[in-house]
Write a protein that holds these residues in place. Structure first.
Motif, short mmCIF file in Angstrom:
data_model
loop_
_atom_site.label_atom_id
_atom_site.label_comp_id
_atom_site.label_asym_id
_atom_site.label_seq_id
_atom_site.Cartn_x
_atom_site.Cartn_y
_atom_site.Cartn_z
N VAL A 116 -59.15 -6.02 21.72
CA VAL A 116 -58.28 -5.91 22.85
C VAL A 116 -59.00 -6.98 23.59
O VAL A 116 -60.20 -6.88 23.90
N GLY A 117 -58.27 -7.72 24.43
CA GLY A 117 -58.61 -8.87 25.43
C GLY A 117 -59.42 -8.22 26.55
O GLY A 117 -58.86 -6.94 26.88
N PHE A 118 -60.23 -8.69 27.08
CA PHE A 118 -60.97 -8.13 28.32
C PHE A 118 -59.94 -7.87 29.53
O PHE A 118 -60.03 -6.61 29.94
N ARG A 119 -58.92 -8.72 29.54
CA ARG A 119 -57.98 -8.45 30.59
C ARG A 119 -57.02 -7.35 30.26
O ARG A 119 -56.38 -6.54 31.23
N ASP A 120 -56.86 -6.76 28.84
CA ASP A 120 -55.86 -5.91 28.66
C ASP A 120 -56.63 -4.54 28.17
O ASP A 120 -55.75 -3.47 27.74
N ILE A 121 -57.99 -4.36 28.67
CA ILE A 121 -58.56 -3.06 28.35
C ILE A 121 -57.93 -1.74 29.12
O ILE A 121 -57.68 -2.14 30.35
N GLY A 163 -57.21 1.69 30.90
CA GLY A 163 -58.16 2.76 31.62
C GLY A 163 -57.50 3.41 32.85
O GLY A 163 -56.21 3.15 33.14
N ARG A 164 -58.09 4.13 33.68
CA ARG A 164 -57.60 4.96 34.77
C ARG A 164 -57.73 3.71 35.93
O ARG A 164 -58.57 3.29 36.35
N LEU A 165 -56.41 3.55 36.52
CA LEU A 165 -56.36 2.70 37.86
C LEU A 165 -56.54 3.58 39.07
O LEU A 165 -56.52 4.79 39.23
N PRO A 166 -56.77 2.60 40.15
CA PRO A 166 -56.93 3.27 41.55
C PRO A 166 -55.88 4.65 42.05
O PRO A 166 -56.29 5.42 42.54
N ASP A 167 -54.68 4.10 41.47
CA ASP A 167 -53.54 5.30 41.92
C ASP A 167 -53.52 6.32 40.92
O ASP A 167 -52.48 7.21 40.86
N LEU A 175 -65.52 -12.21 41.87
CA LEU A 175 -64.98 -13.09 40.83
C LEU A 175 -66.05 -13.31 39.68
O LEU A 175 -65.93 -13.55 38.49
N ILE A 176 -67.50 -13.91 40.10
CA ILE A 176 -68.65 -14.11 39.27
C ILE A 176 -68.79 -13.01 38.32
O ILE A 176 -68.99 -12.91 37.11
N GLU A 177 -68.81 -11.76 39.09
CA GLU A 177 -68.86 -10.55 38.10
C GLU A 177 -68.14 -10.29 36.96
O GLU A 177 -68.39 -10.07 35.84
N TYR A 178 -66.80 -10.64 37.34
CA TYR A 178 -65.74 -10.46 36.46
C TYR A 178 -65.86 -11.40 35.62
O TYR A 178 -65.88 -11.01 33.99
N VAL A 190 -57.69 -1.81 33.25
CA VAL A 190 -58.70 -1.80 34.33
C VAL A 190 -59.24 -3.12 34.85
O VAL A 190 -60.05 -3.37 35.73
N ASN A 191 -58.93 -4.25 33.94
CA ASN A 191 -59.80 -5.58 34.38
C ASN A 191 -58.64 -6.48 34.89
O ASN A 191 -58.64 -7.53 34.97
N ASP A 192 -57.65 -5.81 35.49
CA ASP A 192 -56.56 -6.70 36.38
C ASP A 192 -57.15 -6.68 37.83
O ASP A 192 -57.34 -5.70 38.59
N LEU A 193 -57.54 -7.96 38.42
CA LEU A 193 -58.15 -8.12 39.48
C LEU A 193 -57.20 -7.80 40.63
O LEU A 193 -57.52 -7.63 41.71
N GLY A 194 -56.04 -7.60 40.32
CA GLY A 194 -54.83 -7.59 41.41
C GLY A 194 -54.48 -6.07 41.34
O GLY A 194 -53.57 -5.74 42.18
N ALA A 195 -55.07 -5.03 40.65
CA ALA A 195 -54.80 -3.89 40.79
C ALA A 195 -54.68 -3.25 42.09
O ALA A 195 -53.83 -2.42 42.47
#
Length: 288
Positions: free
Chosen positions: A145-150, A152-156, A123-126, A162-167
């Motif tokens: 583009v907002g930080f949350r909306d950048i 990129g490649r997701l884990p799947d 959380l703190i790093e984010y 890529v900055n969706d903590l719930g990915a």
């Protein structure tokens, strides 16, 4: 009790070369549990001896300090929200009032599932990364583009934010669905921000078509910006909590909420839209 933005009341962490710090991020040094009395240089004006005696003994889970001064940038707590009228709630309110009097920024993450030991560092790093990103633009440029909306490649392997903590939790929900542990692979959610209160995020999955595993997270940011919309961050953290629950709880957990009851709660929330910053944007979830 008076308030002040004079950071002279905030105490610098000991100059020990950071040996006592948990980790560094973007030049900031992050420390573990600290009492309020360790962050403030004595009882500030306008705070009674009784108030100071009670508040000074309360603790924060994490403290982020500035690179140059080593004084606190924000003090953080992560854990369950105190029950209304409880001694814990009274202590929290007093601590917040004293923090306001000395200009100490406070970030409270309310969750029955998330804990500082397990989720605090991420959380703190984010938040520090999001703040640095938000500070990178200028008023003369088009908004990035907002930080949350950048994207990129997701884990799947898919492309997404890529900055969706719930990915990871969303990926875990798909895996649970394939394994027959969920009736639906989609993690749903909503977020709101109370005009006179915290930001809140809800997130849920359906182990059965008629029941939901629900997590709720609140964020109270006092004199502090998270670098992203606090309500949206609360929803993402609620999704993180859903992922934790999926790993720990069987699909027939007794604390599941009936889908009809969740729909009723969302409808009740929608009727309070006048109390929300920006209204209510999730009417599509009110129909069962």
């Amino acid at each position: 009790m008076t308030s002040s933005d004079d950071r002279g009341w905030l105490r610098a962490m000991p100059a020990d070369g950071g040996r006592d710090a948990l980790f560094d991020r973007a030049g900031h040094r992050v420390y573990g549990t600290r009492r309020l009395s360790e962050l403030v240089q004595g009882r500030p004006p306008g705070v009674t001896g009784s108030q100071w005696g009670s508040a000074s003994r309360t603790s924060f889970d994490l403290v982020v300090c500035a690179p140059d001064t080593q004084r606190p940038v924000v003090a953080v707590t992560i854990g369950p929200v105190p029950l209304p009228g409880s001694a814990e709630q009274r202590a929290e309110r007093l601590t917040d009032a004293v923090s306001a009097a000395v200009g100490l920024p406070v970030l409270r993450i309310g969750s029955p599932t998330l804990r500082a030991a397990d989720h605090g560092r991420r959380l703190i790093e984010y938040v520090l990364d999001a703040r640095a990103y938000a500070a990178g633009g200028t008023g003369d440029e088009a908004a990035p583009v907002g930080f949350r909306d950048i994207l990129g490649r997701l884990p799947d392997g898919r492309t997404g934010p890529v900055n969706d903590l719930g990915a990871l939790a969303r990926t875990a929900a798909v895996e649970a669905y394939v394994a027959g542990r969920l009736a639906d692979p989609i993690v749903r959610g909503l977020h709101v921000h109370w005009t006179e209160g915290p930001a809140q995020g809800w997130s849920w999955v359906q182990p059965r078509l008629d029941s939901c595993l629900v997590e709720r997270v609140s964020i109270t940011a006092q004199r502090f910006s998270c670098g992203v919309d606090a309500a949206r961050l609360a929803e993402d953290l609620a999704t993180v909590a859903v992922g934790e629950r999926l790993r720990a709880a069987p699909p027939d957990s007794p604390d599941l909420l009936a889908r009809v009851d969740l729909t009723a709660e969302i409808a009740a929330l929608s009727r309070r839209r006048d109390e929300l910053v920006g209204g209510f944007a999730f009417d599509h979830l009110c129909a069962d």
